[in-house]
Write a protein that holds these residues in place. Structure first.
Motif, PDB file in Angstrom:
ATOM      1  N   LYS A   1       0.757  -1.334   0.086  1.00  0.00           N
ATOM      2  CA  LYS A   1      -0.020  -0.088  -0.089  1.00  0.00           C
ATOM      3  C   LYS A   1       0.770   1.382  -0.057  1.00  0.00           C
ATOM      4  O   LYS A   1       0.531   2.248  -0.900  1.00  0.00           O
ATOM      5  CB  LYS A   1      -0.972  -0.049   1.241  1.00  0.00           C
ATOM      6  CG  LYS A   1      -1.894   0.883   1.437  1.00  0.00           C
ATOM      7  CD  LYS A   1      -2.709   1.043   2.642  1.00  0.00           C
ATOM      8  CE  LYS A   1      -3.985   1.584   2.798  1.00  0.00           C
ATOM      9  NZ  LYS A   1      -3.892   2.844   2.630  1.00  0.00           N
ATOM     10  N   PHE A   2       1.899   1.047   0.794  1.00  0.00           N
ATOM     11  CA  PHE A   2       2.801   2.335   0.937  1.00  0.00           C
ATOM     12  C   PHE A   2       3.455   2.530  -0.425  1.00  0.00           C
ATOM     13  O   PHE A   2       3.484   3.671  -0.906  1.00  0.00           O
ATOM     14  CB  PHE A   2       3.914   2.045   1.942  1.00  0.00           C
ATOM     15  CG  PHE A   2       4.750   3.219   2.044  1.00  0.00           C
ATOM     16  CD1 PHE A   2       4.713   4.276   2.881  1.00  0.00           C
ATOM     17  CD2 PHE A   2       5.894   3.029   1.422  1.00  0.00           C
ATOM     18  CE1 PHE A   2       5.336   5.558   2.912  1.00  0.00           C
ATOM     19  CE2 PHE A   2       6.645   4.458   1.575  1.00  0.00           C
ATOM     20  CZ  PHE A   2       6.695   5.285   2.270  1.00  0.00           C
ATOM     21  N   ALA A   3       3.962   1.491  -1.103  1.00  0.00           N
ATOM     22  CA  ALA A   3       4.542   1.629  -2.275  1.00  0.00           C
ATOM     23  C   ALA A   3       3.762   2.120  -3.334  1.00  0.00           C
ATOM     24  O   ALA A   3       4.233   3.106  -4.218  1.00  0.00           O
ATOM     25  CB  ALA A   3       5.119   0.139  -2.951  1.00  0.00           C
ATOM     26  N   ARG A   4       2.406   1.688  -3.479  1.00  0.00           N
ATOM     27  CA  ARG A   4       1.491   1.987  -4.505  1.00  0.00           C
ATOM     28  C   ARG A   4       1.079   3.563  -4.106  1.00  0.00           C
ATOM     29  O   ARG A   4       1.021   4.202  -5.249  1.00  0.00           O
ATOM     30  CB  ARG A   4       0.329   1.319  -4.710  1.00  0.00           C
ATOM     31  CG  ARG A   4      -0.770   1.562  -5.437  1.00  0.00           C
ATOM     32  CD  ARG A   4      -2.004   0.543  -5.381  1.00  0.00           C
ATOM     33  NE  ARG A   4      -2.610   0.606  -4.147  1.00  0.00           N
ATOM     34  CZ  ARG A   4      -3.557   1.457  -3.759  1.00  0.00           C
ATOM     35  NH1 ARG A   4      -3.606   2.723  -4.582  1.00  0.00           N
ATOM     36  NH2 ARG A   4      -4.150   1.675  -2.635  1.00  0.00           N
ATOM     37  N   GLU A   5       0.652   3.921  -3.141  1.00  0.00           N
ATOM     38  CA  GLU A   5       0.191   5.345  -3.032  1.00  0.00           C
ATOM     39  C   GLU A   5       1.334   6.485  -2.794  1.00  0.00           C
ATOM     40  O   GLU A   5       1.132   7.466  -3.089  1.00  0.00           O
ATOM     41  CB  GLU A   5      -0.343   5.395  -1.478  1.00  0.00           C
ATOM     42  CG  GLU A   5      -1.833   4.496  -1.372  1.00  0.00           C
ATOM     43  CD  GLU A   5      -2.512   4.425  -0.110  1.00  0.00           C
ATOM     44  OE1 GLU A   5      -1.825   4.905   0.810  1.00  0.00           O
ATOM     45  OE2 GLU A   5      -3.824   4.186   0.040  1.00  0.00           O
ATOM     46  N   ASN A   6       2.514   6.119  -2.451  1.00  0.00           N
ATOM     47  CA  ASN A   6       3.758   6.849  -2.558  1.00  0.00           C
ATOM     48  C   ASN A   6       4.573   6.788  -3.924  1.00  0.00           C
ATOM     49  O   ASN A   6       5.642   7.565  -3.822  1.00  0.00           O
ATOM     50  CB  ASN A   6       4.444   6.785  -1.513  1.00  0.00           C
ATOM     51  CG  ASN A   6       3.591   7.219  -0.172  1.00  0.00           C
ATOM     52  OD1 ASN A   6       3.360   8.515   0.154  1.00  0.00           O
ATOM     53  ND2 ASN A   6       3.215   6.074   0.462  1.00  0.00           N
ATOM     54  N   LYS A   7       4.092   6.128  -4.895  1.00  0.00           N
ATOM     55  CA  LYS A   7       4.842   5.837  -6.060  1.00  0.00           C
ATOM     56  C   LYS A   7       6.288   5.430  -6.021  1.00  0.00           C
ATOM     57  O   LYS A   7       6.913   5.710  -6.528  1.00  0.00           O
ATOM     58  CB  LYS A   7       4.920   7.083  -6.960  1.00  0.00           C
ATOM     59  CG  LYS A   7       3.281   7.506  -7.327  1.00  0.00           C
ATOM     60  CD  LYS A   7       3.194   8.071  -8.709  1.00  0.00           C
ATOM     61  CE  LYS A   7       1.889   8.393  -9.034  1.00  0.00           C
ATOM     62  NZ  LYS A   7       0.635   7.532  -8.987  1.00  0.00           N
ATOM     63  N   VAL A   8       6.428   4.596  -4.875  1.00  0.00           N
ATOM     64  CA  VAL A   8       7.799   3.995  -4.763  1.00  0.00           C
ATOM     65  C   VAL A   8       7.877   2.616  -5.605  1.00  0.00           C
ATOM     66  O   VAL A   8       6.746   1.764  -5.593  1.00  0.00           O
ATOM     67  CB  VAL A   8       8.099   3.602  -3.057  1.00  0.00           C
ATOM     68  CG1 VAL A   8       9.377   2.922  -2.880  1.00  0.00           C
ATOM     69  CG2 VAL A   8       7.801   4.750  -2.257  1.00  0.00           C
ATOM     70  N   PRO A   9       8.902   2.513  -6.453  1.00  0.00           N
ATOM     71  CA  PRO A   9       9.027   1.433  -7.245  1.00  0.00           C
ATOM     72  C   PRO A   9       8.823   0.029  -6.255  1.00  0.00           C
ATOM     73  O   PRO A   9       9.074  -0.024  -5.252  1.00  0.00           O
ATOM     74  CB  PRO A   9      10.194   1.375  -7.590  1.00  0.00           C
ATOM     75  CG  PRO A   9      10.770   2.852  -7.913  1.00  0.00           C
ATOM     76  CD  PRO A   9      10.141   3.384  -6.547  1.00  0.00           C
TER      77      PRO A   9
END
Ligand SMILES: NC(=O)CC[C@H](N)C(=O)O
Length: 360
Positions: free
Chosen positions: A154-162
């Motif tokens: 979720k963190f990666a998706r929402e914060n646009k982290v690869p």
């Protein structure tokens, strides 16, 4: 001259070297190949072609710009559990001229229960996750740490982290998307909750439910691209894979019992999560991408098993390229600026982050 009946030319001095790529060079320099040829009575004599290995060993010694990757898993104290994933990351990082720093994050430390029971550990885990260039959720079985992995996705998706999700990591991305975006809060895999009202990952129907032995979908299988113009298709094309009109496929290795529920695929795609790779029936999802994201890729297969030095697995290569600040382009060049990710010596949950390029 002989030592303990061993001829002197068959004694090799195997000393420590800065990285593993030096080992073949060390053996060549001490003429190990000639000793072996002689012992086996083989007469041919071709100089070992080690130019590529020499270049790799030297490149590895010279790397200084780090790329920091969080490995969100279950056995974070046992890095050998994820050895092929680490090797695939090393191969991809070398191809991008980046020094790989792996930050181990125990998935359970990210969970709400840790916040209450071990607040300092929880805070440290999130601090680590928030300071990496890419997040990888590897394969796994069983429900321990699943909530933490969902939070990491979720963190990666929402914060646009690869993000790269391998096998379970892809299933985790699907569960997270169902819960957050489709608002199916109790969506789950039947591996973790057989009674979930929204089974978005299900036991593969053709596999026996009563027999645990021999029920895994294993080995090399074909994945057909539904388009030849998505991030993953373009990455495979760079390694010479070609095809069009339904004939563009790649072969990767598998090891799973569960799959994305085909009944929910339409809703996921309508909401923006696309499945660009499927098996030959078109019913089994193999590759997911989130086109609105710099690099959000999940694969049901294990690309790490076919990664080699000098031939990194395409989805790992794209992941490291994205984490290094550049999106993969048609020529495979990294167009972005180097990512800055600290000194590579921080501690994650008591486990020191490791700088692992080429380490033995
Ligand atoms: N190798 C894996 O990650 C397996 C994922 C999941 N546990 C399954 O069996 O489908």
């Amino acid at each position: 001259m002989q030592f303990c009946h061993v001829p002197a030319e068959q004694i090799l001095n195997i000393y420590d070297v800065p990285n593993i790529w030096h080992v073949p060079l060390l053996l060549r320099d001490q003429k190990a190949h000639l000793a072996i040829l002689k012992q086996l009575n083989l007469s041919f004599h071709i100089d070992p072609a080690l130019e590529e290995w020499t270049a790799r060993a030297e490149l590895c010694d010279s790397l200084s710009v780090p790329v920091k990757i969080a490995m969100v898993g279950k056995y974070t104290g046992l890095s050998d559990s994820y050895l092929s994933v680490i090797k695939a990351l090393v191969h991809a990082s070398l191809a991008c001229s980046r020094k790989l720093c792996v930050e181990w994050v125990a998935a359970t430390d990210l969970e709400n229960s840790a916040k209450i029971e071990q607040p300092a550990v929880y805070a440290a885990a999130w601090e680590t996750l928030k300071n990496v260039d890419g997040i990888l959720v590897p394969g796994g079985f069983g429900d321990r740490g699943v909530q933490g992995k969902i939070l990491a996705a979720k963190f990666a998706r929402e914060n646009k982290v690869p993000y790269l999700g391998v096998c379970l990591g892809m299933q985790i991305a699907v569960i997270e998307f169902c819960r957050t975006v489709l608002k199916l809060e109790s969506a789950d895999s039947t591996e973790f909750n057989v009674d979930t009202p929204h089974p978005c990952v299900i036991f593969m129907p053709e596999v026996s439910k009563t027999h645990m032995g021999g029920t895994m979908r294993l080995g090399s299988r074909k994945t057909y691209f539904t388009t030849s113009d998505c991030i993953t298709a373009n990455l495979y094309k760079l390694q010479g894979h070609q095809g069009s009109g339904g004939a563009f496929y790649v072969e990767e290795r598998h090891r799973h019992r569960y799959e994305v529920n085909p009944d929910i695929v339409g809703r996921l795609e309508a909401a923006g999560l696309h499945f660009f790779g499927k098996d030959e029936t078109g019913m089994r999802m193999e590759i997911l991408e989130l086109p609105e994201h710099p690099y959000f890729v999940g694969v049901q297969f294990h690309p790490e098993f076919k990664s080699r030095p000098g031939k990194p697995a395409p989805v790992f290569l794209g992941f490291i390229q994205a984490a290094s600040g550049g999106l993969p382009n048609a020529h495979g060049h990294n167009s972005g600026s180097p990512a800055c990710c600290g000194n590579g010596h921080s501690m994650a949950n008591g486990v020191a982050s490791e700088t692992v390029n080429g380490s033995v």
